[in-house]
Motif scaffolding. Sequence first.
Motif, mmCIF file in Angstrom:
data_model
loop_
_atom_site.group_PDB
_atom_site.id
_atom_site.type_symbol
_atom_site.label_atom_id
_atom_site.label_comp_id
_atom_site.label_asym_id
_atom_site.label_seq_id
_atom_site.Cartn_x
_atom_site.Cartn_y
_atom_site.Cartn_z
ATOM 1 N N PRO A 69 -20.110 2.916 -2.081
ATOM 2 C CA PRO A 69 -19.339 3.776 -1.182
ATOM 3 C C PRO A 69 -18.224 4.563 -1.880
ATOM 4 O O PRO A 69 -18.029 5.744 -1.579
ATOM 5 C CB PRO A 69 -18.764 2.791 -0.157
ATOM 6 C CG PRO A 69 -19.717 1.645 -0.178
ATOM 7 C CD PRO A 69 -20.210 1.545 -1.582
ATOM 8 N N ALA A 70 -17.502 3.951 -2.800
ATOM 9 C CA ALA A 70 -16.419 4.676 -3.486
ATOM 10 C C ALA A 70 -16.963 5.864 -4.268
ATOM 11 O O ALA A 70 -16.331 6.919 -4.341
ATOM 12 C CB ALA A 70 -15.643 3.735 -4.408
ATOM 13 N N ALA A 71 -18.135 5.714 -4.846
ATOM 14 C CA ALA A 71 -18.758 6.825 -5.579
ATOM 15 C C ALA A 71 -19.168 7.935 -4.616
ATOM 16 O O ALA A 71 -19.031 9.123 -4.916
ATOM 17 C CB ALA A 71 -19.959 6.328 -6.375
ATOM 18 N N GLN A 72 -19.664 7.552 -3.442
ATOM 19 C CA GLN A 72 -20.035 8.552 -2.434
ATOM 20 C C GLN A 72 -18.802 9.342 -2.001
ATOM 21 O O GLN A 72 -18.861 10.566 -1.849
ATOM 22 C CB GLN A 72 -20.701 7.882 -1.227
ATOM 23 C CG GLN A 72 -21.338 8.855 -0.270
ATOM 24 C CD GLN A 72 -22.535 9.584 -0.866
ATOM 25 O OE1 GLN A 72 -23.253 9.054 -1.724
ATOM 26 N NE2 GLN A 72 -22.764 10.804 -0.426
ATOM 27 N N TRP A 73 -17.676 8.657 -1.841
ATOM 28 C CA TRP A 73 -16.438 9.343 -1.487
ATOM 29 C C TRP A 73 -16.003 10.292 -2.596
ATOM 30 O O TRP A 73 -15.549 11.410 -2.322
ATOM 31 C CB TRP A 73 -15.328 8.335 -1.173
ATOM 32 C CG TRP A 73 -15.362 7.887 0.252
ATOM 33 C CD1 TRP A 73 -15.772 6.672 0.725
ATOM 34 C CD2 TRP A 73 -14.987 8.645 1.395
ATOM 35 N NE1 TRP A 73 -15.691 6.632 2.092
ATOM 36 C CE2 TRP A 73 -15.201 7.833 2.533
ATOM 37 C CE3 TRP A 73 -14.502 9.939 1.586
ATOM 38 C CZ2 TRP A 73 -14.934 8.274 3.833
ATOM 39 C CZ3 TRP A 73 -14.230 10.373 2.885
ATOM 40 C CH2 TRP A 73 -14.450 9.544 3.983
ATOM 41 N N ALA A 74 -16.137 9.878 -3.855
ATOM 42 C CA ALA A 74 -15.745 10.742 -4.977
ATOM 43 C C ALA A 74 -16.577 12.023 -4.977
ATOM 44 O O ALA A 74 -16.042 13.122 -5.198
ATOM 45 C CB ALA A 74 -15.900 10.000 -6.302
ATOM 46 N N LEU A 75 -17.875 11.907 -4.714
ATOM 47 C CA LEU A 75 -18.734 13.090 -4.654
ATOM 48 C C LEU A 75 -18.358 13.968 -3.459
ATOM 49 O O LEU A 75 -18.276 15.188 -3.581
ATOM 50 C CB LEU A 75 -20.208 12.682 -4.583
ATOM 51 C CG LEU A 75 -20.755 12.018 -5.836
ATOM 52 C CD1 LEU A 75 -22.147 11.468 -5.569
ATOM 53 C CD2 LEU A 75 -20.773 12.991 -6.993
ATOM 54 N N TRP A 76 -18.136 13.353 -2.305
ATOM 55 C CA TRP A 76 -17.772 14.096 -1.104
ATOM 56 C C TRP A 76 -16.453 14.834 -1.299
ATOM 57 O O TRP A 76 -16.318 15.992 -0.897
ATOM 58 C CB TRP A 76 -17.687 13.142 0.087
ATOM 59 C CG TRP A 76 -17.327 13.794 1.379
ATOM 60 C CD1 TRP A 76 -16.111 13.767 1.996
ATOM 61 C CD2 TRP A 76 -18.174 14.581 2.216
ATOM 62 N NE1 TRP A 76 -16.151 14.477 3.177
ATOM 63 C CE2 TRP A 76 -17.414 14.988 3.336
ATOM 64 C CE3 TRP A 76 -19.514 14.974 2.142
ATOM 65 C CZ2 TRP A 76 -17.933 15.769 4.364
ATOM 66 C CZ3 TRP A 76 -20.031 15.751 3.170
ATOM 67 C CH2 TRP A 76 -19.256 16.143 4.260
ATOM 68 N N ASN A 77 -15.501 14.179 -1.942
ATOM 69 C CA ASN A 77 -14.206 14.819 -2.194
ATOM 70 C C ASN A 77 -14.350 16.002 -3.145
ATOM 71 O O ASN A 77 -13.602 16.975 -3.045
ATOM 72 C CB ASN A 77 -13.194 13.809 -2.726
ATOM 73 C CG ASN A 77 -12.776 12.822 -1.651
ATOM 74 O OD1 ASN A 77 -12.840 13.109 -0.458
ATOM 75 N ND2 ASN A 77 -12.348 11.646 -2.076
ATOM 76 N N ALA A 78 -15.307 15.935 -4.064
ATOM 77 C CA ALA A 78 -15.545 17.044 -4.995
ATOM 78 C C ALA A 78 -16.309 18.187 -4.333
ATOM 79 O O ALA A 78 -16.097 19.352 -4.665
ATOM 80 C CB ALA A 78 -16.315 16.551 -6.220
ATOM 81 N N LEU A 79 -17.211 17.859 -3.396
ATOM 82 C CA LEU A 79 -18.033 18.876 -2.743
ATOM 83 C C LEU A 79 -18.386 18.409 -1.330
ATOM 84 O O LEU A 79 -19.446 17.812 -1.119
ATOM 85 C CB LEU A 79 -19.317 19.137 -3.555
ATOM 86 C CG LEU A 79 -20.226 20.231 -3.005
ATOM 87 C CD1 LEU A 79 -19.605 21.612 -3.167
ATOM 88 C CD2 LEU A 79 -21.580 20.178 -3.703
ATOM 89 N N PRO A 80 -17.504 18.643 -0.355
ATOM 90 C CA PRO A 80 -17.770 18.182 1.012
ATOM 91 C C PRO A 80 -18.755 19.092 1.755
ATOM 92 O O PRO A 80 -18.437 19.675 2.782
ATOM 93 C CB PRO A 80 -16.380 18.183 1.654
ATOM 94 C CG PRO A 80 -15.637 19.250 0.914
ATOM 95 C CD PRO A 80 -16.184 19.230 -0.500
#
Length: 183
Positions: free
Chosen positions: A69-80
């Motif tokens: 989940p933390a990795a998914q958040w990092a990706l989402w924060n970079a490109l939502p």
Amino acid sequence: MPFVTIAPPTFDVDLDLRYATADNLTGRPIFARPLCLLHPQAAERLQVAVRLAAAQGLRLHIFDAYRPPAAQWALWNALPDPTFIADPRIGSSHGRGVAIDLTLATPDGDLLEMGTDFDDMRPIAYHGDTSISVTAQRNRALLLGIMAAAGWQHYAFEWWHYQLPDAASYPLVEDAAMGPALM
């Protein structure tokens, strides 16, 4: 149910886990260590894809599989952008361990031309894009055929992404459930 570690020699694949490096859309590592994990059913279907690729004189080259989940958040924060990154509040097929990002390579490890690199978040990365070279179109179709024959579904907006059918029916898995910290 414990996930399966995807690595040689059990899986005859090449690993290039981009999210453990800065060579990804965030520009920084979002995994602390390169570990490729899949749900057991996905691992079984991956073995079929490995055999089908080998019959074509090719190898599978893996960029990503289970994503905490933390990795998914990092990706989402970079490109939502939900076209390319699943909203972490909903969860992704990667967070269920039933998705894989990959390409094809020669036996020597040279990647086949696919028209874009992994994580190219533009329409040119769509499976059906015809503005890329005929060779790249053919290679995308070859990857699609191998993965479909092994029981995977493609994602129309990313030529590299495949998931099990009914991916949303699998539970989301917190990285704490996977044992030692992934992040």
